[in-house]
Scaffold this motif. Structure first.
Motif, PDB file in Angstrom:
ATOM      1  N   ASN A 262      71.493  36.281  97.008  1.00 38.30           N
ATOM      2  CA  ASN A 262      70.093  36.012  96.668  1.00 38.30           C
ATOM      3  C   ASN A 262      69.915  35.659  95.196  1.00 38.30           C
ATOM      4  O   ASN A 262      69.162  34.759  94.848  1.00 38.30           O
ATOM      5  N   CYS A 263      70.589  36.374  94.312  1.00 36.63           N
ATOM      6  CA  CYS A 263      70.468  36.107  92.875  1.00 36.63           C
ATOM      7  C   CYS A 263      71.043  34.742  92.531  1.00 36.63           C
ATOM      8  O   CYS A 263      70.466  34.002  91.737  1.00 36.63           O
ATOM      9  N   GLY A 264      72.161  34.390  93.130  1.00 35.15           N
ATOM     10  CA  GLY A 264      72.765  33.093  92.868  1.00 35.15           C
ATOM     11  C   GLY A 264      71.916  31.955  93.382  1.00 35.15           C
ATOM     12  O   GLY A 264      71.762  30.931  92.718  1.00 35.15           O
ATOM     13  N   ALA A 265      71.343  32.128  94.575  1.00 30.66           N
ATOM     14  CA  ALA A 265      70.479  31.084  95.126  1.00 30.66           C
ATOM     15  C   ALA A 265      69.276  30.845  94.216  1.00 30.66           C
ATOM     16  O   ALA A 265      68.893  29.702  93.960  1.00 30.66           O
TER      17      ALA A 265
ATOM     18  N   THR B  45      64.412  28.893  90.348  1.00 28.86           N
ATOM     19  CA  THR B  45      63.300  29.843  90.414  1.00 28.86           C
ATOM     20  C   THR B  45      63.599  31.042  89.522  1.00 28.86           C
ATOM     21  O   THR B  45      64.740  31.263  89.109  1.00 28.86           O
ATOM     22  N   VAL B  46      62.577  31.820  89.256  1.00 28.24           N
ATOM     23  CA  VAL B  46      62.740  33.004  88.409  1.00 28.24           C
ATOM     24  C   VAL B  46      63.623  34.003  89.132  1.00 28.24           C
ATOM     25  O   VAL B  46      63.392  34.341  90.286  1.00 28.24           O
ATOM     26  N   VAL B  47      64.641  34.488  88.447  1.00 29.74           N
ATOM     27  CA  VAL B  47      65.625  35.375  89.064  1.00 29.74           C
ATOM     28  C   VAL B  47      65.022  36.741  89.350  1.00 29.74           C
ATOM     29  O   VAL B  47      65.199  37.291  90.415  1.00 29.74           O
ATOM     30  N   GLY B  48      64.320  37.328  88.427  1.00 29.88           N
ATOM     31  CA  GLY B  48      63.664  38.612  88.647  1.00 29.88           C
ATOM     32  C   GLY B  48      64.505  39.793  88.204  1.00 29.88           C
ATOM     33  O   GLY B  48      65.677  39.670  87.859  1.00 29.88           O
ATOM     34  N   GLU B  49      63.877  40.962  88.225  1.00 29.27           N
ATOM     35  CA  GLU B  49      64.506  42.179  87.724  1.00 29.27           C
ATOM     36  C   GLU B  49      65.572  42.747  88.650  1.00 29.27           C
ATOM     37  O   GLU B  49      66.419  43.516  88.220  1.00 29.27           O
TER      38      GLU B  49
END
Length: 177
Positions: free
Chosen positions: A154-157, A163-167
């Motif tokens: 999910n983080c790589g996608a 898009t913003v990666v997020g915390e």
């Protein structure tokens, strides 16, 4: 011959040479054979410890390329059954193998995907974040054949589509070379 025809022939020759070079580099040029590292090449993430643990394997073959973190492909055989592995290791849903170059003939992505869909192969998490945002996926069939490839998590996608990666994602750390 006129000068115009010579220029056209030169342009055609250059285009043909560039096309052949591009084809070679994409299909053959960047791939390297992965050297065997006993006990470390075939691992699955444990349900209990959430760390990668080696499983028994034989006949390991792998290719990889530094040009992309998702170019890794491997094949092996194992004496461990998918049912036994499922009791101890993290299963992965909706994993689809990526195509390998045609010359790496032990890895047929279409046949592997068909076996996964038919239930004669089970898919496991081999390692988390082998590269930022990329997980190692391992499929094991009922007849003891195994296949490994890399897939975006999910983080790589999120990171690669902009898009913003997020915390919830780890901070990006550039590779050290």
């Amino acid at each position: 011959m006129t000068l115009g025809r010579l220029v056209i022939l030169l342009l055609l020759f250059c285009a043909l040479a560039a096309g052949a070079a591009l084809y070679y580099l994409q299909v053959y040029g960047y791939y390297d054979t992965v050297e065997l590292d006993p006990g470390q090449d075939v691992q699955l993430v444990s349900l209990e410890t959430d760390t990668a643990e080696p499983i028994p394997y034989d006949g390991f073959q792998a290719i990889d390329a530094e040009s992309s973190p998702i170019r890794y492909r491997a094949c092996f055989t194992t004496t461990a059954s998918p049912e036994t592995l499922a009791a101890s290791y993290v299963a992965v849903a909706d994993a689809t193998p990526r195509n390998a170059p045609f010359w790496f003939d032990c890895f047929d992505a279409k046949a592997i995907a068909e076996r996964i869909a038919a239930g004669s192969a089970q898919v496991f998490l081999g390692a988390k974040n082998v590269h930022y945002g990329v997980d190692r996926i391992v499929a094991v069939t009922d007849d003891g054949r195994g296949y490994i490839w890399h897939e975006l998590n999910n983080c790589g996608a999120k990171a690669y589509d902009g898009t913003v990666v997020g915390e919830e994602c780890p901070p990006f750390e550039p590779p050290t070379n």
